[in-house]
Design a protein around this motif. Structure first.
Motif, mmCIF file in Angstrom:
data_model
loop_
_atom_site.group_PDB
_atom_site.id
_atom_site.type_symbol
_atom_site.label_atom_id
_atom_site.label_comp_id
_atom_site.label_asym_id
_atom_site.label_seq_id
_atom_site.Cartn_x
_atom_site.Cartn_y
_atom_site.Cartn_z
ATOM 1 N N GLY A 63 0.594 -1.244 -0.031
ATOM 2 C CA GLY A 63 -0.045 0.197 -0.018
ATOM 3 C C GLY A 63 0.965 1.195 -0.158
ATOM 4 N N LYS A 64 1.854 1.188 0.826
ATOM 5 C CA LYS A 64 2.796 2.418 0.680
ATOM 6 C C LYS A 64 3.582 2.635 -0.560
ATOM 7 C CE LYS A 64 4.952 0.996 4.673
ATOM 8 N NZ LYS A 64 5.963 1.240 5.748
ATOM 9 N N LYS A 65 4.024 1.782 -1.142
ATOM 10 C CA LYS A 65 4.275 1.456 -2.459
ATOM 11 C C LYS A 65 3.477 2.110 -3.519
ATOM 12 C CE LYS A 65 7.426 0.923 -5.633
ATOM 13 N NZ LYS A 65 8.928 1.674 -5.467
ATOM 14 N N ILE A 66 2.165 1.767 -3.339
ATOM 15 C CA ILE A 66 1.158 2.186 -4.373
ATOM 16 C C ILE A 66 1.097 3.876 -4.407
ATOM 17 C CG2 ILE A 66 -1.089 2.428 -4.949
ATOM 18 C CD1 ILE A 66 -1.303 -0.643 -4.084
ATOM 19 N N ASN A 98 -0.144 10.169 -3.067
ATOM 20 C CA ASN A 98 -1.121 10.411 -2.193
ATOM 21 C C ASN A 98 -0.688 10.015 -0.872
ATOM 22 O OD1 ASN A 98 -3.458 10.316 -0.734
ATOM 23 N ND2 ASN A 98 -4.862 10.305 -2.634
ATOM 24 N N GLU A 99 -0.129 11.297 -0.041
ATOM 25 C CA GLU A 99 0.356 11.191 1.168
ATOM 26 C C GLU A 99 -0.766 10.715 2.150
ATOM 27 O OE1 GLU A 99 2.600 13.959 4.584
ATOM 28 O OE2 GLU A 99 2.198 14.918 2.750
ATOM 29 N N ALA A 100 -1.900 11.023 2.166
ATOM 30 C CA ALA A 100 -2.859 10.613 3.046
ATOM 31 C C ALA A 100 -3.077 9.034 2.585
ATOM 32 C CB ALA A 100 -4.216 11.462 2.626
ATOM 33 N N LYS A 101 -3.170 8.704 1.799
ATOM 34 C CA LYS A 101 -3.505 7.160 1.471
ATOM 35 C C LYS A 101 -2.014 6.341 1.827
ATOM 36 C CE LYS A 101 -7.033 7.199 -1.675
ATOM 37 N NZ LYS A 101 -7.555 6.640 -3.118
ATOM 38 N N TYR A 102 -0.970 6.950 1.654
ATOM 39 C CA TYR A 102 0.341 6.438 2.092
ATOM 40 C C TYR A 102 0.304 6.321 3.723
ATOM 41 C CZ TYR A 102 5.047 5.963 2.976
ATOM 42 O OH TYR A 102 6.459 5.582 3.573
#
Length: 234
Positions: free
Chosen positions: A197-200, A205-209
């Motif tokens: 997920g962090k790679k994606i 998108n910092e919030a989603k990261y």
């Protein structure tokens, strides 16, 4: 060979792991289109949720401690009843033959207050066996078949309570090991999926990261690892 003790391989409280992982799975399902590109399908996420459900259904240690305490109290009460029955018979033996006599020594009895566990059961059964054989000689002291039958009943009750206590202790040990093994399995998958997920989202998108950061520290790593990193950098 003795099995190695299973230990927790992460820094999250076991009680918090389920909620944390379920929250992350929610983010993964939200971002499923992106995760599928990395082979993380809805089927895999549902399997992960199933693993979490199995984990949540393992009795907590508090539950199992309660069962163990209850079983111990039941065993202790049965032990008191059994010790009383043995002592009453041995008093009759002492009254008849004296505490230093050979007949008294046949019972293998040297005091009942400190007897517990299998030793108490062993001594009580010996007392029952020898007293039964010597019943004709001890009838004058008030020993009856009914008293011997009551002793046998109390032995059975005590042994059942002792087995129940031992089972409760074993069940707690097994559940603890099972809980830790499943927790380690969950955590390994959680790290794998959260790293994906962090790679994606790392560049878009910092919030989603941030949704996929497991530990609430500046590095996203366990606190002690973060502190060690800070000391190294300093």
């Amino acid at each position: 060979m003795r099995k190695k003790t299973v230990t927790v391989k992460f820094k999250i409280a076991l009680s918090a792991l389920y909620t944390l992982a379920m929250t992350k799975v929610g983010f993964m399902l939200r971002d499923l289109v992106e995760f599928i590109k990395y082979g993380v399908t809805e089927e895999k996420l549902n399997a992960f949720k199933g693993l979490l459900t199995d984990y949540a259904n393992i009795p907590t240690d508090d539950e199992l401690v309660g069962v163990q305490v209850g079983a111990t109290q039941e065993k202790d009460e049965a032990a008191i009843q059994l010790r009383d029955a043995v002592s009453e018979i041995m008093q009759r033996v002492e009254n008849k033959f004296g505490a230093q006599s050979g007949n008294y020594r046949k019972f293998g009895f040297s005091g009942v207050s400190d007897l517990d566990g299998g030793k108490l059961s062993y001594v009580a059964r010996r007392v029952h066996r020898v007293a039964t054989a010597m019943l004709p000689q001890l009838e004058s002291e008030g020993l009856t078949p009914e008293i011997l039958a009551e002793l046998n009943t109390r032995i059975d009750t005590y042994e059942q309570a002792l087995s129940k206590q031992e089972d409760a202790i074993a069940d707690r040990d097994i559940a603890t090991e099972d809980r830790v093994e499943k927790a380690n399995e969950i955590y390994a998958l959680l790290v794998k999926y959260c790293n994906t997920g962090k790679k994606i989202w790392e560049d878009t998108n910092e919030a989603k990261y941030n949704d996929y950061i497991i530990y609430d520290t500046p590095t996203g790593k366990p606190k002690d690892a973060h502190e060690a990193l800070s000391k190294t950098e300093g």
